[in-house]
Write a protein that holds these residues in place. Structure first.
Motif, PDB file in Angstrom:
ATOM      1  N   ARG A  44     -23.638 -25.092  26.006  1.00 21.83           N
ATOM      2  CA  ARG A  44     -22.985 -25.757  27.130  1.00 21.83           C
ATOM      3  C   ARG A  44     -21.471 -25.686  26.982  1.00 21.83           C
ATOM      4  N   MET A  45     -20.821 -25.237  28.002  1.00 22.84           N
ATOM      5  CA  MET A  45     -19.363 -25.228  28.018  1.00 22.84           C
ATOM      6  C   MET A  45     -18.908 -25.955  29.280  1.00 22.84           C
ATOM      7  N   HIS A  46     -17.972 -26.848  29.112  1.00 26.10           N
ATOM      8  CA  HIS A  46     -17.388 -27.553  30.247  1.00 26.10           C
ATOM      9  C   HIS A  46     -16.001 -26.956  30.443  1.00 26.10           C
ATOM     10  N   PRO A  47     -15.806 -26.122  31.476  1.00 24.98           N
ATOM     11  CA  PRO A  47     -14.545 -25.386  31.619  1.00 24.98           C
ATOM     12  C   PRO A  47     -13.288 -26.252  31.580  1.00 24.98           C
ATOM     13  N   LEU A  48     -13.317 -27.394  32.255  1.00 21.18           N
ATOM     14  CA  LEU A  48     -12.131 -28.246  32.278  1.00 21.18           C
ATOM     15  C   LEU A  48     -11.779 -28.731  30.872  1.00 21.18           C
ATOM     16  N   PHE A  49     -12.787 -29.069  30.080  1.00 23.00           N
ATOM     17  CA  PHE A  49     -12.547 -29.548  28.716  1.00 23.00           C
ATOM     18  C   PHE A  49     -12.299 -28.404  27.749  1.00 23.00           C
ATOM     19  N   HIS A  50     -13.212 -27.444  27.717  1.00 24.28           N
ATOM     20  CA  HIS A  50     -13.153 -26.394  26.704  1.00 24.28           C
ATOM     21  C   HIS A  50     -12.045 -25.376  26.932  1.00 24.28           C
ATOM     22  N   PHE A  51     -11.676 -25.147  28.154  1.00 24.90           N
ATOM     23  CA  PHE A  51     -10.667 -24.124  28.417  1.00 24.90           C
ATOM     24  C   PHE A  51      -9.333 -24.720  28.868  1.00 24.90           C
ATOM     25  N   VAL A  52      -9.337 -25.518  29.913  1.00 25.71           N
ATOM     26  CA  VAL A  52      -8.079 -26.044  30.448  1.00 25.71           C
ATOM     27  C   VAL A  52      -7.441 -27.031  29.468  1.00 25.71           C
ATOM     28  N   TYR A  53      -8.182 -28.077  29.093  1.00 21.06           N
ATOM     29  CA  TYR A  53      -7.610 -29.111  28.218  1.00 21.06           C
ATOM     30  C   TYR A  53      -7.232 -28.546  26.849  1.00 21.06           C
ATOM     31  N   SER A  54      -8.084 -27.700  26.280  1.00 15.47           N
ATOM     32  CA  SER A  54      -7.782 -27.159  24.951  1.00 15.47           C
ATOM     33  C   SER A  54      -6.543 -26.266  24.989  1.00 15.47           C
ATOM     34  N   VAL A  55      -6.397 -25.455  26.034  1.00 14.86           N
ATOM     35  CA  VAL A  55      -5.221 -24.592  26.160  1.00 14.86           C
ATOM     36  C   VAL A  55      -3.966 -25.435  26.373  1.00 14.86           C
ATOM     37  N   LEU A  56      -4.077 -26.464  27.205  1.00 17.92           N
ATOM     38  CA  LEU A  56      -2.923 -27.343  27.438  1.00 17.92           C
ATOM     39  C   LEU A  56      -2.525 -28.083  26.155  1.00 17.92           C
ATOM     40  N   ALA A  57      -3.502 -28.569  25.390  1.00 21.74           N
ATOM     41  CA  ALA A  57      -3.197 -29.269  24.139  1.00 21.74           C
ATOM     42  C   ALA A  57      -2.536 -28.320  23.138  1.00 21.74           C
ATOM     43  N   ILE A 112       3.588 -37.090  19.767  1.00 21.07           N
ATOM     44  CA  ILE A 112       2.761 -37.255  20.969  1.00 21.07           C
ATOM     45  C   ILE A 112       1.772 -36.099  21.092  1.00 21.07           C
ATOM     46  N   SER A 113       2.217 -34.888  20.811  1.00 21.26           N
ATOM     47  CA  SER A 113       1.308 -33.737  20.902  1.00 21.26           C
ATOM     48  C   SER A 113       0.197 -33.826  19.853  1.00 21.26           C
ATOM     49  N   ILE A 114       0.526 -34.335  18.667  1.00 21.22           N
ATOM     50  CA  ILE A 114      -0.494 -34.521  17.631  1.00 21.22           C
ATOM     51  C   ILE A 114      -1.504 -35.582  18.082  1.00 21.22           C
ATOM     52  N   ILE A 115      -1.026 -36.653  18.688  1.00 18.79           N
ATOM     53  CA  ILE A 115      -1.914 -37.696  19.218  1.00 18.79           C
ATOM     54  C   ILE A 115      -2.846 -37.112  20.277  1.00 18.79           C
ATOM     55  N   VAL A 116      -2.320 -36.261  21.144  1.00 14.66           N
ATOM     56  CA  VAL A 116      -3.140 -35.633  22.189  1.00 14.66           C
ATOM     57  C   VAL A 116      -4.249 -34.780  21.557  1.00 14.66           C
ATOM     58  N   VAL A 117      -3.916 -34.033  20.505  1.00 21.70           N
ATOM     59  CA  VAL A 117      -4.917 -33.199  19.825  1.00 21.70           C
ATOM     60  C   VAL A 117      -5.981 -34.078  19.161  1.00 21.70           C
ATOM     61  N   ILE A 118      -5.564 -35.165  18.531  1.00 22.65           N
ATOM     62  CA  ILE A 118      -6.529 -36.078  17.902  1.00 22.65           C
ATOM     63  C   ILE A 118      -7.461 -36.668  18.956  1.00 22.65           C
ATOM     64  N   ILE A 119      -6.920 -37.077  20.081  1.00 21.13           N
ATOM     65  CA  ILE A 119      -7.743 -37.604  21.176  1.00 21.13           C
ATOM     66  C   ILE A 119      -8.714 -36.531  21.655  1.00 21.13           C
ATOM     67  N   PHE A 120      -8.235 -35.300  21.773  1.00 25.57           N
ATOM     68  CA  PHE A 120      -9.084 -34.166  22.173  1.00 25.57           C
ATOM     69  C   PHE A 120     -10.284 -34.042  21.241  1.00 25.57           C
ATOM     70  N   LEU A 121     -10.043 -34.120  19.940  1.00 27.03           N
ATOM     71  CA  LEU A 121     -11.119 -33.987  18.959  1.00 27.03           C
ATOM     72  C   LEU A 121     -12.070 -35.183  19.000  1.00 27.03           C
ATOM     73  N   LEU A 122     -11.536 -36.383  19.141  1.00 29.04           N
ATOM     74  CA  LEU A 122     -12.381 -37.577  19.186  1.00 29.04           C
ATOM     75  C   LEU A 122     -13.226 -37.644  20.452  1.00 29.04           C
ATOM     76  N   VAL A 123     -12.634 -37.253  21.569  1.00 25.95           N
ATOM     77  CA  VAL A 123     -13.357 -37.283  22.842  1.00 25.95           C
ATOM     78  C   VAL A 123     -14.582 -36.377  22.778  1.00 25.95           C
ATOM     79  N   ARG A 124     -14.511 -35.339  21.988  1.00 24.40           N
ATOM     80  CA  ARG A 124     -15.651 -34.424  21.833  1.00 24.40           C
ATOM     81  C   ARG A 124     -16.633 -34.918  20.772  1.00 24.40           C
TER      82      ARG A 124
END
Length: 146
Positions: free
Chosen positions: A13-26, A56-68
């Motif tokens: 399962r891949m969720h494009p908004l999460f796996h591609f857009v959010y990860s690239v933006l982070a 702030i960017s490190i916090i965003v990456v940590i949130i990205f990992l936790l949300v998953r």
């Protein structure tokens, strides 16, 4: 329960908004913040805002990992309970405690007919989750995993 739509080739399962857009933006945010911090240090100006930007960017990456990871852990607990119950209903025995979570999540795709035998084989031979999935002849879909 099998609908014939899901199989080994298409079960991920891949969720494009999460796996591609959010990860690239982070990732872009981290790269930009590091670049800005290096430029600020080299020029000797505005180091504090650049450091804050990096934090702030490190916090965003940590949130990205936790949300998953948090929902996946909850789903793993549910899958373990569901497959343990399914195994008990089919065999009057609980799953072998030597089975890893990865093996159990792979075994959930096996049809009821092959599930007990494949569970024994996976435990005895310590099959990898991928080997388990490749061994399944009659695929049972799981369309609820995020």
């Amino acid at each position: 329960m099998s609908n014939g739509h899901q199989n080994y080739a298409n079960h991920r399962r891949m969720h494009p908004l999460f796996h591609f857009v959010y990860s690239v933006l982070a990732l872009g945010l981290v790269i930009l913040s590091l670049t800005q911090l290096v430029r600020s240090v080299q020029s000797g100006t505005d180091v504090l805002p650049a450091a804050i930007f990096l934090l702030i960017s490190i916090i965003v990456v940590i949130i990205f990992l936790l949300v998953r990871s948090y929902p996946l852990k909850a789903q793993d607990r549910a899958i373990r309970a569901e497959e343990n119950l399914r195994h008990y209903v089919l065999t009057q025995k609980l799953l072998d405690t030597k089975l890893t979570m990865g093996q159990i999540t792979a075994l959930r795709f096996a049809s009821d007919e092959e599930f007990p035998t494949l569970c024994k084989k996976a435990s005895a031979e310590q099959l990898s989750p991928d080997a388990i999935k490749k061994s399944i002849k009659s695929w049972r879909s799981d369309n609820y995993r995020v």
